[in-house]
Design an enzyme around this catalytic site. Structure first.
Site, PDB file in Angstrom:
ATOM      1  N   TYR A  89      32.258  27.483 -40.004  1.00 48.19           N
ATOM      2  CA  TYR A  89      32.454  28.678 -39.523  1.00 48.19           C
ATOM      3  C   TYR A  89      33.974  28.405 -39.231  1.00 48.19           C
ATOM      4  CZ  TYR A  89      27.450  30.027 -39.113  1.00 48.19           C
ATOM      5  OH  TYR A  89      26.218  30.264 -39.203  1.00 48.19           O
ATOM      6  N   PRO A 144      25.477  39.121 -38.968  1.00 54.10           N
ATOM      7  CA  PRO A 144      24.825  37.974 -39.478  1.00 54.10           C
ATOM      8  C   PRO A 144      25.661  36.494 -38.927  1.00 54.10           C
ATOM      9  CG  PRO A 144      26.375  39.032 -40.944  1.00 54.10           C
ATOM     10  CD  PRO A 144      26.000  39.867 -40.009  1.00 54.10           C
ATOM     11  N   LYS A 197      20.367  35.004 -37.530  1.00 57.55           N
ATOM     12  CA  LYS A 197      19.457  35.101 -36.856  1.00 57.55           C
ATOM     13  C   LYS A 197      18.401  36.119 -37.286  1.00 57.55           C
ATOM     14  CE  LYS A 197      19.828  32.071 -33.719  1.00 57.55           C
ATOM     15  NZ  LYS A 197      19.230  30.982 -33.957  1.00 57.55           N
ATOM     16  N   TYR A 218      21.669  28.403 -31.926  1.00 58.98           N
ATOM     17  CA  TYR A 218      21.723  28.109 -33.057  1.00 58.98           C
ATOM     18  C   TYR A 218      20.476  27.642 -33.729  1.00 58.98           C
ATOM     19  CZ  TYR A 218      23.969  28.294 -37.745  1.00 58.98           C
ATOM     20  OH  TYR A 218      24.186  28.532 -39.005  1.00 58.98           O
ATOM     21  N   HIS A 247      20.197  20.178 -42.324  1.00 65.68           N
ATOM     22  CA  HIS A 247      21.529  20.114 -41.695  1.00 65.68           C
ATOM     23  C   HIS A 247      21.374  19.681 -40.354  1.00 65.68           C
ATOM     24  CE1 HIS A 247      24.004  22.608 -44.697  1.00 65.68           C
ATOM     25  NE2 HIS A 247      23.103  21.876 -45.373  1.00 65.68           N
TER      26      HIS A 247
END
Ligand code: APR
Ligand code: PHB
Length: 385
Positions: free
Chosen positions: A195, A288, A292, A378, A72
């Site tokens: 998200y 979550p 990580k 991220y 991704h």
């Protein structure tokens, strides 16, 4: 029995440590309370950072990730009426792979060379500051004693290892909400993760493969997953994820698993006492939202394996002495990032908080500086950060 490193826990931290130690010529034995089938089937996270993939590849565990994992470039961040794509590759030159923890676990089991005792009970750590050993009852009911140079506590947040560090400092935060997670036999309705901030609460559209979707809803603590019908789950996901906005559609499908996960931030320091070293969930838990948990366990073990190989093979304690401080720098970076993502995206019911969250989301999505900060964290900082 005797080995150089007694590893408690056959999750990703324990099995990867045992693999890296074997490659460095250090022997280990792995002890696990659960059955091999249970550990292999446990549904967990699904995102690997750039540096986790590099580490797994350099350890000879990258073949299936490259073939079956899904690369991704970034994520979508959204709130009602707006969806923004953050392209991590353009922003920081690194990105992530969707590859389930269950798959990482399978690769580790396939590559395993160390003796592994599953279905054990009564695990107990002894004399960790001098001549350490572990006692346990094996599958057949026989009492066993495993002598070693070092114990690696990779036994998660419920294991005994972290309690064997005396006078440890504990930092802890709980959150007033949980995640309701589902697995569904349906093709993901998105190419990359979404998200979503919504007045009803956070939602996340993730995936496991081209035919399996993983989705989450923010729910109050204590929610019983059986109190939500499948129709209600899909309706709420459609609302929060913006079904119908700009022609986007959420396709529902058969739900194969429902579970509610509480959210917690937890850090224990130091991660070493004498000849006992902690790695992974045994030393820290993150909520979550930043994906990580698994990556942090991999980063711990990357440091710990090097430290133990130098300590045992070369009698050089330098890296072992620094292990806890080195590991904790990344632990706190990820603890902050996971807390930041969590508090930016989950609604509290307070209208002031909601306005701050929306302002922050607009800044992160529209400013290169804001987007780069999220992307850098991220996609993951380099191992050793
Ligand atoms: N004796 C032996 N093994 C034990 C004991 C014990 N007394 N107590 C717990 N264990 C085992 C658990 O059954 C589990 O299999 O230790 C293992 C710990 O594994 P994980 O919980 O998977 O933790 P870790 O390996 O640190 O993985 C890090 O990645 O996806 C994230 O947060 C998630 O757990 C995950 C993490
Ligand atoms: C998951 O796919 O399970 C997942 C993805 C991203 C997260 C958390 C969980 O932030």
């Amino acid at each position: 029995m005797r080995t150089q490193v007694a590893i408690i826990g056959a999750g990703p931290a324990g099995l990867l440590l045992s693999h890296l130690l074997a490659q460095g010529g250090v022997s280990s034995v792995v002890l696990e309370t659960r059955s091999e089938e249970y550990v292999a089937a446990r549904i967990r996270a699904g995102i690997l950072e750039h540096s986790s993939v590099e580490l797994l590849e350099s350890a000879g565990l990258g073949d299936r990730i490259r073939k079956e994992g899904d690369h991704h470039r970034g994520i979508y961040l959204q709130w009602p009426g707006e969806r923004h794509h953050l392209d991590f590759v353009n922003l920081v030159g690194r990105s992530v792979w969707v590859y389930g923890q269950t798959e990482v676990q399978k690769d580790l089991v396939a590559a395993r060379t160390a003796e592994t005792y599953y279905d054990i009970s009564d695990t107990s750590l002894h004399d960790v500051s001098d001549k350490p050993f572990v006692t346990f009852t094996d599958k057949s009911g026989k009492s066993q004693r495993l002598d070693c140079d070092v114990i690696a506590g990779c036994d998660g947040s419920f294991g005994p290892s972290r309690h064997a560090v005396p006078a440890a400092k504990v930092f802890e935060k709980t959150y007033p909400y949980s995640w309701f997670g589902i697995l569904a036999d349906v093709a993901p309705s998105t190419d990359e993760l979404i998200y979503a901030w919504h007045p009803n609460g956070f939602a996340l559209h993730s995936m496991r493969s081209a035919t399996v979707s993983r989705l989450y809803l923010q729910v109050p603590n204590g929610t019983d997953p059986e109190s939500w019908s499948d129709d209600r789950i899909w309706e709420e996901l459609a609302t929060r994820l913006g079904h119908g906005q700009n022609g986007w559609k959420l396709t529902p499908g058969p739900i194969t698993d429902k579970s509610v996960l509480p959210m917690r931030s937890y850090v224990q320091t130091p991660m070493r006492h004498g000849n006992l070293y902690l790695a992974g969930d045994a030393a820290h838990i993150v909520p979550p939202t930043g994906a990580k948990g698994l990556n942090l366990a991999i980063a711990d073990v990357a440091l710990l394996s090097k430290a133990l190989i130098a300590l045992i093979n070369e009698k050089n304690p330098a890296l072992a002495d620094r292990y806890s401080d080195d590991a904790q720098r990344r632990v706190w970076r990820c603890t902050h990032f996971s807390w930041w993502m969590t508090t930016m995206l989950h609604t509290s019911g307070d209208p002031f908080d909601a306005e701050l969250q929306l302002s922050q989301l607009r800044w992160v999505a529209n400013s290169e500086a804001g987007a780069t900060g999220l992307a850098e964290n991220y996609a993951g900082l380099p191992i050793g950060y």
